[in-house]
Design a protein around this motif. Structure first.
Motif, PDB file in Angstrom:
ATOM      1  N   HIS A  18      28.740  34.119  41.143  1.00 14.59           N
ATOM      2  CA  HIS A  18      28.410  33.328  40.601  1.00 14.59           C
ATOM      3  C   HIS A  18      29.198  34.457  38.599  1.00 14.59           C
ATOM      4  O   HIS A  18      28.346  34.057  37.835  1.00 14.59           O
ATOM      5  N   ARG A  19      29.354  35.548  39.191  1.00 15.77           N
ATOM      6  CA  ARG A  19      29.271  36.691  37.703  1.00 15.77           C
ATOM      7  C   ARG A  19      30.379  37.337  37.759  1.00 15.77           C
ATOM      8  O   ARG A  19      30.730  37.980  38.282  1.00 15.77           O
ATOM      9  N   PRO A  20      31.341  36.880  38.019  1.00 16.01           N
ATOM     10  CA  PRO A  20      32.937  37.357  38.121  1.00 16.01           C
ATOM     11  C   PRO A  20      33.363  38.097  37.147  1.00 16.01           C
ATOM     12  O   PRO A  20      34.325  39.198  38.270  1.00 16.01           O
ATOM     13  N   LEU A  21      32.866  38.570  36.226  1.00 11.86           N
ATOM     14  CA  LEU A  21      33.269  39.710  35.813  1.00 11.86           C
ATOM     15  C   LEU A  21      32.487  41.020  35.260  1.00 11.86           C
ATOM     16  O   LEU A  21      31.840  41.692  34.764  1.00 11.86           O
ATOM     17  N   ASN A  22      31.158  40.940  36.449  1.00 11.62           N
ATOM     18  CA  ASN A  22      29.976  41.365  36.951  1.00 11.62           C
ATOM     19  C   ASN A  22      30.440  42.846  36.473  1.00 11.62           C
ATOM     20  O   ASN A  22      30.781  43.252  37.453  1.00 11.62           O
ATOM     21  N   ALA A  23      30.692  43.857  35.395  1.00  7.89           N
ATOM     22  CA  ALA A  23      31.361  45.668  35.824  1.00  7.89           C
ATOM     23  C   ALA A  23      30.177  46.111  36.512  1.00  7.89           C
ATOM     24  O   ALA A  23      31.052  46.691  37.575  1.00  7.89           O
ATOM     25  N   PHE A  24      29.497  45.886  37.260  1.00  8.63           N
ATOM     26  CA  PHE A  24      28.466  46.734  38.115  1.00  8.63           C
ATOM     27  C   PHE A  24      28.625  46.178  39.365  1.00  8.63           C
ATOM     28  O   PHE A  24      29.346  46.959  40.297  1.00  8.63           O
ATOM     29  N   CYS A  25      28.834  44.671  39.562  1.00 10.91           N
ATOM     30  CA  CYS A  25      29.498  44.464  41.141  1.00 10.91           C
ATOM     31  C   CYS A  25      30.325  45.190  41.667  1.00 10.91           C
ATOM     32  O   CYS A  25      31.069  45.477  42.226  1.00 10.91           O
ATOM     33  N   VAL A  26      31.799  44.910  40.316  1.00 11.06           N
ATOM     34  CA  VAL A  26      33.114  45.215  40.390  1.00 11.06           C
ATOM     35  C   VAL A  26      33.444  46.334  40.651  1.00 11.06           C
ATOM     36  O   VAL A  26      33.963  47.178  41.601  1.00 11.06           O
ATOM     37  N   HIS A  27      32.610  47.511  40.072  1.00  9.30           N
ATOM     38  CA  HIS A  27      32.919  49.282  40.298  1.00  9.30           C
ATOM     39  C   HIS A  27      32.576  49.630  41.434  1.00  9.30           C
ATOM     40  O   HIS A  27      33.250  50.322  41.840  1.00  9.30           O
ATOM     41  N   LEU A  28      31.117  48.767  42.135  1.00  5.19           N
ATOM     42  CA  LEU A  28      30.734  48.579  43.500  1.00  5.19           C
ATOM     43  C   LEU A  28      31.983  48.231  44.297  1.00  5.19           C
ATOM     44  O   LEU A  28      32.096  49.021  45.646  1.00  5.19           O
ATOM     45  N   TYR A  29      32.518  47.286  44.083  1.00  6.27           N
ATOM     46  CA  TYR A  29      33.497  46.584  44.627  1.00  6.27           C
ATOM     47  C   TYR A  29      34.832  47.836  44.688  1.00  6.27           C
ATOM     48  O   TYR A  29      35.031  47.920  46.272  1.00  6.27           O
ATOM     49  N   ILE A  30      35.144  48.247  43.765  1.00  9.93           N
ATOM     50  CA  ILE A  30      37.038  49.365  44.211  1.00  9.93           C
ATOM     51  C   ILE A  30      35.778  50.213  44.681  1.00  9.93           C
ATOM     52  O   ILE A  30      36.946  50.762  45.648  1.00  9.93           O
ATOM     53  N   HIS A  31      34.820  51.124  45.037  1.00  8.79           N
ATOM     54  CA  HIS A  31      34.269  52.245  45.645  1.00  8.79           C
ATOM     55  C   HIS A  31      33.915  51.787  47.122  1.00  8.79           C
ATOM     56  O   HIS A  31      34.540  52.500  47.956  1.00  8.79           O
ATOM     57  N   ILE A  32      33.567  50.900  47.048  1.00  7.79           N
ATOM     58  CA  ILE A  32      33.413  50.410  48.839  1.00  7.79           C
ATOM     59  C   ILE A  32      34.965  50.328  49.573  1.00  7.79           C
ATOM     60  O   ILE A  32      35.378  50.813  50.399  1.00  7.79           O
TER      61      ILE A  32
END
Length: 116
Positions: A18-32
């Motif tokens: 829904h929001r491909p450039l959501n910084a919070f989601c991207v950040h958590l994705y990288i951490h996981i």
């Protein structure tokens, strides 16, 4: 991934649809995904890792975060640039971590002078 991480990945993937450039989601994705032994998952994370520094360019931690994926995908040059930039920024959360990872990249590339 363990069950909790798999569930978190499902939620993040749904959010990124829904929001491909959501910084919070991207950040958590990288951490996981950063410690995953799954090369396919790391390849999937690579475009997000390359995008994250531009989503929050004033935040040293997120500028540096690309390293955690790119170190596994062989993209040391991009990681080198991001880490050097993050290490030079004010408001550091983990300044020694940024410098340690920058030194790691230098060692991997055989640049001993910058690694010390």
């Amino acid at each position: 991934l363990i069950a909790e991480a798999s569930h978190a990945m499902d939620l993040l993937r749904e959010g990124l649809k829904h929001r491909p450039l959501n910084a919070f989601c991207v950040h958590l994705y990288i951490h996981i995904t950063e410690a995953s032994p799954d090369a396919g998952l790391l390849r999937e994370a690579r475009p997000l890792a390359e995008t994250l520094p531009y989503l929050l360019p004033g935040a040293p931690h997120t500028v540096h975060m690309s390293f955690h994926t790119l170190m596994h995908t062989g993209n040391n040059h991009i990681s080198d640039l991001d880490n050097a930039h993050a290490a030079s920024m004010p408001r550091q959360i983990y300044p020694m971590h940024n410098l340690d990872t920058l030194a790691w990249i230098c060692r991997m590339e055989g640049r001993q002078k910058c690694a010390t």
